[in-house]
Design a protein around this motif. Structure first.
Motif: not given
Length: 66
Positions: A12-37
């Motif tokens: 079971t995946c609960g609603m409380e996991m969504i914010e953690d997933a978003i934070n994980y994705i942002v943290n994982f991709t922040v360096e790539t987008y910083a380089k593109l910017l």
């Protein structure tokens, strides 16, 4: 959805996991987008920063709006 699936402990995946997933994705991709910017021309960079500050894009054109 892939991140939520990977982070689901059991069946079971609960609603409380969504914010953690978003934070994980942002943290994982922040360096790539910083380089593109960094690689963008200054005018394009300014447009993206302005859109970010406004929260949405309105009248994004190269000339004046009458």
């Amino acid at each position: 959805m892939n991140i939520l699936f990977l982070k689901t402990p059991g069946a079971t995946c609960g609603m409380e996991m969504i914010e953690d997933a978003i934070n994980y994705i942002v943290n994982f991709t922040v360096e790539t987008y910083a380089k593109l910017l960094y690689q963008l021309p200054e005018k394009q960079k300014q447009v993206l920063i302005a859109i970010n500050r406004e929260g949405q894009a309105r009248n994004v054109v190269s000339g004046a709006i009458n």
